[in-house]
Design an enzyme around this catalytic site. Structure first.
Site, short mmCIF file in Angstrom:
data_model
loop_
_atom_site.label_atom_id
_atom_site.label_comp_id
_atom_site.label_asym_id
_atom_site.label_seq_id
_atom_site.Cartn_x
_atom_site.Cartn_y
_atom_site.Cartn_z
CE1 TYR A 58 -3.77 2.41 0.63
CE2 TYR A 58 -2.56 3.12 2.57
CZ TYR A 58 -3.60 3.30 1.68
OH TYR A 58 -4.46 4.37 1.82
CB THR A 70 -13.55 5.36 5.39
OG1 THR A 70 -12.41 4.54 5.14
CG2 THR A 70 -13.18 6.82 5.40
N1 LIG Z 1 -9.55 5.67 5.36
C1 LIG Z 1 -8.32 6.07 5.61
O1 LIG Z 1 -7.82 6.06 6.76
C2 LIG Z 1 -7.45 6.57 4.48
C3 LIG Z 1 -6.26 7.21 4.82
C4 LIG Z 1 -5.44 7.68 3.81
C5 LIG Z 1 -5.80 7.51 2.49
N2 LIG Z 1 -6.97 6.88 2.18
C6 LIG Z 1 -7.28 6.72 0.77
O2 LIG Z 1 -8.51 7.32 0.50
C7 LIG Z 1 -9.10 6.71 -0.64
C8 LIG Z 1 -10.55 6.39 -0.31
O3 LIG Z 1 -10.56 5.44 0.73
P1 LIG Z 1 -11.73 5.35 1.82
O4 LIG Z 1 -11.07 5.36 3.13
O5 LIG Z 1 -12.80 6.29 1.51
O6 LIG Z 1 -12.17 3.83 1.56
P2 LIG Z 1 -13.55 3.18 1.08
O7 LIG Z 1 -14.65 3.71 1.91
O8 LIG Z 1 -13.30 1.72 1.05
O9 LIG Z 1 -13.69 3.72 -0.41
C9 LIG Z 1 -12.87 3.25 -1.44
C10 LIG Z 1 -13.54 3.50 -2.75
O10 LIG Z 1 -12.72 2.96 -3.81
C11 LIG Z 1 -13.50 2.05 -4.56
N3 LIG Z 1 -12.69 0.98 -5.10
C12 LIG Z 1 -12.00 0.03 -4.44
N4 LIG Z 1 -11.39 -0.81 -5.31
C13 LIG Z 1 -11.69 -0.36 -6.54
C14 LIG Z 1 -11.40 -0.79 -7.84
N5 LIG Z 1 -10.72 -1.94 -8.07
N6 LIG Z 1 -11.85 -0.07 -8.90
C15 LIG Z 1 -12.60 1.03 -8.71
N7 LIG Z 1 -12.95 1.47 -7.50
C16 LIG Z 1 -12.51 0.79 -6.42
C17 LIG Z 1 -14.55 1.52 -3.57
O11 LIG Z 1 -15.65 0.92 -4.22
P3 LIG Z 1 -16.72 0.02 -3.37
O12 LIG Z 1 -17.64 0.98 -2.68
O13 LIG Z 1 -17.38 -0.80 -4.42
O14 LIG Z 1 -15.91 -0.79 -2.40
C18 LIG Z 1 -14.90 2.80 -2.85
O15 LIG Z 1 -15.79 3.58 -3.61
C19 LIG Z 1 -8.26 5.47 -0.95
O16 LIG Z 1 -7.42 5.75 -2.04
C20 LIG Z 1 -7.46 5.27 0.32
O17 LIG Z 1 -6.23 4.68 0.04
C21 LIG Z 1 -7.81 6.41 3.15
#
Ligand SMILES: NC(=O)c1ccc[n+]([C@@H]2O[C@H](COP(=O)([O-])OP(=O)(O)OC[C@H]3O[C@@H](n4cnc5c(N)ncnc54)[C@H](OP(=O)(O)O)[C@@H]3O)[C@@H](O)[C@H]2O)c1
Length: 292
Positions: free
Chosen positions: A145, A179
């Site tokens: 990651y 999230t």
């Molecule tokens: N949460 C944290 O602590 C955190 C911290 C730093 C960075 N981030 C980054 O923030 C971004 C959003 O994450 P989040 O925390 O909001 O997570 P999340 O709620 O799991 O959302 C992730 C999104 O990406 C989509 N997705 C996953 N795999 C995919 C694929 N193969 N093709 C297209 N779409 C895909 C998911 O679709 P589905 O709804 O169908 O699953 C969902 O809409 C990510 O890039 C993550 O790395 C998150």
């Protein structure tokens, strides 16, 4: 009333992406990327300004289809927000190499491919990537990651430096945000966790943290605020952190590698031992309760 902008958001069905859709669709047209048909109605119900489009970064053909769909519908894109992401975690000694490649397909190559296709429509606009504090590259047991986010940042910063187009490129690096990502990561990494023989203590700690992070992380609106700043500021920074943990990771990442490793190793030892002691205490309490 100012003219509505065209904003493209991938990963729009959950967490940060969904919150960004809700925010930006108040005054703009938002092209919202989904991979699961069942979530389309939910997206549409946010606002009549939402235009859902299918994109799954594991289905490489879907990237070109998605970009074509947007080109036909939008003519010009004011802001592309690359959000979609997943986490591959485990002990690097035994994570299946296919899973590591998939990590890069979703978090890195997919975004680059999609962005390249939309570049001619982005002149005068901006690209905002939701990277991560993991991009600072200091966290063991989630190295695929970390590497995928670092690679994303390196390539998009290069785009910023190289391009002759009038495009601003911004990386937003959140720390822990509450999230569904965390729960999904536990589900999606079961195989890697089972394969990590000899690292049970470490992965137990990681799992425990992931469960807590889903509830106790920062509110998603903290990311929305920073993305709004990145989208609206006439002179945005090229990189923003969200949360004290991301800021700390940035500071630590500037130290010499050997110092970083010493700090991380000492931190891991303390955390894993504490986790072990807590587990033993919980076991003792449960055994006493059963005996009573
Ligand atoms: N949460 C944290 O602590 C955190 C911290 C730093 C960075 N981030 C980054 O923030 C971004 C959003 O994450 P989040 O925390 O909001 O997570 P999340 O709620 O799991 O959302 C992730 C999104 O990406 C989509 N997705 C996953 N795999 C995919 C694929 N193969 N093709 C297209 N779409 C895909 C998911 O679709 P589905 O709804 O169908 O699953 C969902 O809409 C990510 O890039 C993550 O790395 C998150």
């Amino acid at each position: 009333m100012p003219e509505k902008k065209n904003i493209v958001i991938t990963g729009a069905t959950s967490g940060i992406g969904k919150a960004l859709c809700e925010h930006f669709a108040k005054d703009n047209i938002v092209y919202a990327g989904y991979r699961n048909e069942k979530l389309v109605e939910g997206l549409k119900s946010i606002s009549h300004n939402i235009v859902p489009f299918y994109i799954d970064f594991k289905q490489i053909d879907s990237i070109a289809f998605a970009a074509n769909f947007i080109k036909v519908k939008a003519e010009h894109v004011d802001c592309l927000i690359n959000v979609a992401g997943c986490v591959v975690a485990g002990a690097i000694e035994n994570i299946d190499i296919k899973k590591i490649k998939e990590q890069f397909e979703v978090n890195t190559f997919g975004h680059l491919d999609f962005t390249q296709r939309l570049l001619p429509f982005l002149d005068g606009g901006r690209i905002i990537n939701i990277s991560s504090k993991s991009s600072f590259g200091i966290f063991p047991f989630v190295s695929p990651y970390c590497a995928s986010k670092r690679a994303l940042d390196i390539m998009f910063n290069s785009l910023l430096l190289e391009t002759h187009r009038d495009i601003k490129v911004i990386s937003v690096k959140p720390g822990v945000i509450a999230t569904p990502l965390w729960g999904k990561s536990i589900e999606e990494n079961k195989e890697n966790i089972d394969a990590a023989i000899g690292f049970e203590k470490e992965l137990d700690y990681m799992l425990d943290s992931a469960r807590k992070n889903e509830t106790y992380g920062l509110d998603v609106m903290e990311v929305v605020k920073v993305v709004e700043e990145a989208a609206e500021n006439p002179n945005p920074k090229s990189s923003y952190t969200v949360g004290w943990d991301a800021k700390l990771a940035e500071i630590v990442s500037k130290l010499p590698q050997d110092w970083i490793n010493k700090l991380i190793k000492a931190g891991m030892k303390a955390k894993f031992n504490r986790a072990k002691q807590n587990r033993l205490k919980e076991q003792a309490v449960s055994e006493n309760t059963q005996a009573v």
